[in-house]
Write a protein that holds these residues in place. Structure first.
Motif, PDB file in Angstrom:
ATOM      1  N   ARG A   1      14.585  37.958  59.660  1.00  0.00           N
ATOM      2  CA  ARG A   1      15.869  37.939  60.353  1.00  0.00           C
ATOM      3  C   ARG A   1      16.544  36.566  60.268  1.00  0.00           C
ATOM      4  O   ARG A   1      17.754  36.478  60.037  1.00  0.00           O
ATOM      5  N   ALA A   2      15.759  35.512  60.428  1.00  0.00           N
ATOM      6  CA  ALA A   2      16.356  34.172  60.508  1.00  0.00           C
ATOM      7  C   ALA A   2      17.188  33.841  59.268  1.00  0.00           C
ATOM      8  O   ALA A   2      18.354  33.500  59.391  1.00  0.00           O
TER       9      ALA A   2
ATOM     10  N   ASP B   1      10.599  33.543  51.757  1.00  0.00           N
ATOM     11  CA  ASP B   1      10.038  33.294  53.082  1.00  0.00           C
ATOM     12  C   ASP B   1       9.041  34.381  53.449  1.00  0.00           C
ATOM     13  O   ASP B   1       7.984  34.109  54.016  1.00  0.00           O
TER      14      ASP B   1
ATOM     15  N   LEU C   1      20.470  35.848  58.935  1.00  0.00           N
ATOM     16  CA  LEU C   1      21.595  35.395  59.745  1.00  0.00           C
ATOM     17  C   LEU C   1      22.442  34.377  58.999  1.00  0.00           C
ATOM     18  O   LEU C   1      23.663  34.383  59.083  1.00  0.00           O
ATOM     19  N   THR C   2      21.790  33.472  58.254  1.00  0.00           N
ATOM     20  CA  THR C   2      22.577  32.478  57.520  1.00  0.00           C
ATOM     21  C   THR C   2      23.160  33.063  56.246  1.00  0.00           C
ATOM     22  O   THR C   2      24.309  32.797  55.906  1.00  0.00           O
TER      23      THR C   2
ATOM     24  N   ASP D   1      20.576  44.218  67.358  1.00  0.00           N
ATOM     25  CA  ASP D   1      19.743  43.042  67.098  1.00  0.00           C
ATOM     26  C   ASP D   1      18.979  42.636  68.354  1.00  0.00           C
ATOM     27  O   ASP D   1      17.777  42.408  68.330  1.00  0.00           O
TER      28      ASP D   1
ATOM     29  N   GLY E   1      19.313  41.292  61.625  1.00  0.00           N
ATOM     30  CA  GLY E   1      20.139  40.130  61.324  1.00  0.00           C
ATOM     31  C   GLY E   1      21.504  40.536  60.800  1.00  0.00           C
ATOM     32  O   GLY E   1      22.518  39.947  61.140  1.00  0.00           O
TER      33      GLY E   1
ATOM     34  N   ARG F   1      10.766  38.787  62.409  1.00  0.00           N
ATOM     35  CA  ARG F   1      11.354  37.485  62.779  1.00  0.00           C
ATOM     36  C   ARG F   1      11.636  36.637  61.540  1.00  0.00           C
ATOM     37  O   ARG F   1      12.691  36.047  61.394  1.00  0.00           O
TER      38      ARG F   1
END
Lengths: 289, 337, 333
Positions: A169-170, A206, A173-174, A119, A112, A166
């Protein structure tokens, strides 16, 4: 390593702890899990008999006062074997999930944060891993490399790395788009420091929620592999192995398979309640602060 | 002439925008083209323009938070763009950034104390006690109580967070601060508090500022020199009162006229400027402003106007001023060099 | 002016409470104002002053779960809207009263062409259908000066710039020829040159149709250029209301005064800005009296009780909610 100590120190754990206490379902789940872990850890003292001690006279004996859950086809105490088997199941699943969290989390944050080609390639690789059903991956590894505890852990880890990558990573990214990351760069912080000190604590919630849910999956996978004989070798007790042994006598002595099944069911139930509860409490929209 | 604190020369930055299936189509965006200016020690320099004009990219390119494609950024004569990672780290101590959004600029998981001590610890600036003393001082300087150090960002209002963001920029004692819309997200009364705070810091520490803003009022209040940007290029530069009271470039004039003034008698000349800001993906040929310009001439459609120094401290890029105003000498001399 | 029937909208003693952690607090209290035909009333204040909650209360859009109107009336042509149920309000929203929001991208449906969305408003609220609705929608888009509207009729919102999307929103708001437009920060997200265009359009449409406009903004510069009258809000109270020139020339409430001298102005050299010290108290810790008291240099013991909104002796159209200033004026008058 001081960098890592700073990042994981308080924060996420303290918040999750508070979240669990305020959430009925989560605290109930946590209670079940703690109870099961304690009983496994204290097996040497709790177990009324030696789990490996055979007694021909007690072959397939039904539950009695001395052996409350009955005896298996070698006359071994099922209660003792469940307590000792819990050690194996929990050890294998916890260790493999911890490794998966570490490796998957690190890969996810790296992917990320770095972005671009790295990536895309890494996530494509993760998708390939993800496309293997857990059990097929387990079969593959254990069949190729032999049924040892180490390989069992490797197999479960391999299937769990991709989902953790996964899930890490999400949010990375933010978070990396937020100004405090850019401020860190302007202040001369290294990329490693930014990832570990500034991004990791923001994605840890998370990951931990996912960890609780995956622990349940890992226990099931371990049991499945042991069930088909690719797990822990006999005579060492493991829940999956016990169910397999019990299966041969399911009609004559159903307690052989039923009691270890119930043990698996209870732990998975507890972990899922804990995980769902954690997800509720770590969702900022549901938090009352 | 003494070297200015910051000298930006012919800075350019393009981005590649990918569109379509799998990023198959790509287009080049000239976010910043050939931007030059300099800032003296203790000076507040304004970069003003509408969204997408490249002012923020320019600010970030100065700090190398985005890598410019070409040009030079000199901090007291030292080239920031050529610096190796070790030199860059040292240079970054001397220039800092303040952000627009006080909610995104602080790490929600770290106390204010952690946020403020970390930079000093990373740069190895003194003992734990010395660092603590410095944090105490910087908090006092931005008007925050000492006990703020033990709290998390969510315990503060937007204005207070912005003060903390400024404290973080100050803690390494920089010489230059790039302030990217530092008051745009704040309420009017809080805006004034922050502007007064920044002005005080500028005077006490002889700090230089590059203030990036879309609000001409903020620039007029805070800056002494201003550059107006349109679609990646500086179209006019000069001293603040002159630029806003007698703008030369038609775009500066339009921007000035469209800026609302809190005085009902001075009704803004509403809607005079027709059309929209063109896309940076396909800027108009010639002068980028020509499709909206009320004074458009034939030459404007084909040729981008060259920079004309109309006075020692003032320049404009517009075909309306071919030889400058009363300063033919500098305009004629320029190509010779 | 005294005839209630002439006023398309009158708000009288409106109080809206919100529940925070189980307790109810007044987010706005005793808000009263009215708008005449062909008049723009600006509702101005800083974030949290209650200007948006006032708008939601008028529209009957206060979230039922944790908000409710506890007192007051909202009179549309003399008919009180507060007791109306959701079905009746739906007939009024977008019909007699239309709203324009700050961010047109979130108010427009991204997967439907803009022409369709304008026509949809017409089909929903009027008898127009099919081709007639389409033709009227196109006329509306041309009216709000969307360039080459016929060609762009079937384009999607993301193909438009922010300014153009706001024009489309205005077209939708105008679809049913409303008597009142409620514009909530309609130009805040736009660049200044585009803001000027949209403000010009709104002013033009207002004088063309004679509708009343309530314009909510935090920007006093925008207020000065578009408003006929101005209502200033602070922490849920309407503290001053006056014709626009009067307000900017003779601000009476200490807050209005302080607000005006805290704006950095583009038309003046940098004078000394005078920031207002302190900040708005949180809704859970509001003083029961004047809510500005703890930041106010003129505070007197009497400020512990809430002052009434009174008209000045010199000009009854200029009303202020301040014990000190209202008293001063009546003495000097």
């Amino acid at each position: 390593m001081s960098v890592i100590a700073v990042a994981t120190g308080r924060g996420a754990w303290a918040r999750l702890g508070a979240g669990i206490r305020h959430h009925k379902m989560a605290s109930f789940g946590a209670g079940i899990v703690i109870l099961m872990v304690l009983s496994a850890l204290l097996a040497p003292w709790l177990a009324p008999h030696d789990p490996l001690e055979q007694d021909v006279l007690l072959r397939l004996a039904s539950p009695s006062a001395d052996f409350p859950l009955g005896n298996d086809s070698f006359g071994r105490d099922i209660l003792a074997r469940i307590l000792w088997g819990g050690r194996v199941s929990l050890y294998v699943s916890t260790l493999s999930v911890l490794i998966a969290i570490f490796v998957g989390g690190a890969l996810g944050i790296l992917a990320g944060y770095i972005g671009g080609l790295f990536d895309r390639v890494l996530m494509a690789a993760m998708d390939v891993l993800l496309s293997f059903p857990t059990l097929v991956m387990g079969l593959l590894v254990v069949a190729m490399m032999g049924p040892t505890v180490g390989n069992l852990i490797l197999a479960i880890t391999l299937t769990a790395v991709a989902p953790f990558a996964r899930i890490a990573r999400a949010p990375t990214l933010t978070v990396k788009e937020r100004d405090f990351v850019e401020a860190g760069r302007a202040l001369g912080f290294s990329h490693l420091r930014i990832m570990v000190v500034h991004i990791l604590p923001n994605v840890l919630d998370d990951i931990l929620v996912m960890g609780a849910l995956w622990l349940a999956t890992a226990i099931r996978t371990e049991a499945s592999l042991s069930f088909i004989g690719l797990g822990v070798r006999p005579p060492t007790a493991s829940w999956g192995g016990m169910i397999r042994e019990g299966f041969e006598n399911i009609l004559d002595a159903p307690w052989l398979a039923i009691f270890p099944s119930i043990a698996i069911l209870v732990v998975m139930f507890g972990l899922n309640m804990l995980g769902d509860g954690l997800r509720d409490t770590s969702d900022p929209r549901l938090r009352h602060e | 002439m003494t070297t200015p604190l910051l000298d930006v020369r012919n800075l350019s930055k393009t981005f590649v925008a990918r569109r379509g299936f799998m990023g198959g189509e790509s287009a080049v965006v000239h976010a910043v083209s050939d931007v030059s200016f300099s800032v003296a020690a203790g000076e507040a320099f304004g970069l003003v323009g509408e969204s997408g004009c490249g002012k923020s990219t320019t600010g970030r390119a100065i700090l190398r938070l985005v890598e410019p494609d070409s040009g030079a950024v000199l901090l007291k004569g030292e080239d920031v763009l050529a610096a190796n990672p070790r030199r860059l780290r040292a240079l970054r101590r001397r220039m800092q950034i303040v952000f627009q959004d006080p909610y995104s600029s602080l790490n929600p998981r770290r106390t204010i104390g952690q946020t403020l001590t970390e930079p000093m610890a990373v740069h190895g600036l003194g003992s734990a006690r010395k660092i603590l003393e410095a944090v105490r001082m910087v908090l006092a300087e931005v008007g925050m109580p000492i006990d703020a150090a033990n709290k998390y960002p969510h315990e503060f209002s937007g204005g207070q967070r912005q003060r903390i963001g400024i404290a973080r920029a100050l803690v390494l004692r920089p010489e230059l601060i790039v302030a990217d819309e530092p008051v745009s997200a704040l309420d009017v009364s809080i805006q004034a508090q922050i502007l007064v705070l920044l002005r005080g810091l500028q005077q006490r520490h002889n700090l230089s500022f590059v203030l990036i803003s879309h609000d001409l009022g903020v620039v007029r209040h805070f800056c002494s020199t201003v550059s107006v940007m349109y679609l990646g290029r500086i179209v006019e530069r000069g001293p603040v009162p002159a630029i806003f009271d007698e703008p030369l470039h038609p775009y500066t004039r339009a921007l000035r006229n469209a800026s609302p003034v809190p005085d009902p008698k001075a009704k803004v000349i509403m809607g005079k400027l027709e059309g929209e800001v063109a896309s940076a993906l396909s800027p108009p040929s010639g002068c980028h402003f020509h499709p909206r310009c009320p004074h458009v001439m034939e030459i404007c459609r084909g040729v981008y106007p060259s920079w004309v120094q109309v006075a020692p401290d003032r320049g404009v890029a517009c075909h309306l001023y071919p030889a400058g105003i009363g300063s033919t000498v500098s305009a004629a001399a320029a190509p010779g060099r | 002016m005294s005839e209630a029937g002439e006023l398309p909208l009158a708000v009288d003693g409106l109080t809206t409470a919100f529940r925070v952690e189980g307790r109810w607090y007044d987010a706005i209290r005793d808000v009263s104002f009215s708008v005449a035909r062909n008049e723009t009333l600006a509702l101005v204040g800083e974030s949290g002053c209650g200007k948006s909650i006032t708008a939601l209360s008028i529209m009957g859009l206060v979230p039922k779960a944790n908000g409710r109107i506890t007192a007051g009336r909202v009179l549309l042509d003399g008919r009180d809207l507060v007791p109306l149920d959701e079905t009746e309000m739906e007939k009024i929203r977008g019909n007699a009263i239309s709203m324009i929001f700050q961010e047109p991208m979130t108010s427009l449906n991204p997967v439907l062409p803009i022409g369709f969305q304008v026509a949809e408003a017409l089909r929903y609220h009027t008898a127009l259908t099919g081709e007639a609705a389409r033709a009227r929608a196109l006329a509306l888009l041309e009216h709000v000066k969307v360039p080459s509207a016929a060609r762009r009729f079937d384009d999607y919102p993301h193909q438009f710039s922010g300014g153009m999307r706001q024009r489309v929103m205005i077209a939708i708001a105008l679809a049913c020829s409303p008597q009142i437009i409620l514009a909530d920060e309609p130009t805040t997200a736009l660049d200044v040159t585009i803001q000027a265009q949209v403000l010009a359009l709104l002013a033009e449409l207002k004088s063309e149709t004679g509708m009343a406009m309530i314009f909510i903004t935090h920007n006093l510069g925008v207020v000065a250029s578009i408003a006929d009258r101005v209502a200033v809000m602070y922490a849920g109270d309407l503290i001053e209301i006056a014709p626009v020139e009067e307000l900017f020339e003779h601000p009476m409430h200490p807050y209005t005064e302080a607000l005006l001298s805290s704006i950095p102005r583009v038309d003046r050299d940098a004078g000394d800005l005078k920031p207002i010290a302190g900040q708005v108290p949180p809704i859970t810790a509001m003083p029961s009296g004047c809510r500005y008291a703890d930041r106010c240099p003129l505070r007197v013991p009497r400020c512990a009780t809430m002052p009434p909104l009174v008209g000045l002796a010199v000009d009854p159209n200029h009303q202020v909610r301040c014990w000190v200033r209202a008293a001063d004026e009546s003495v000097s008058a």
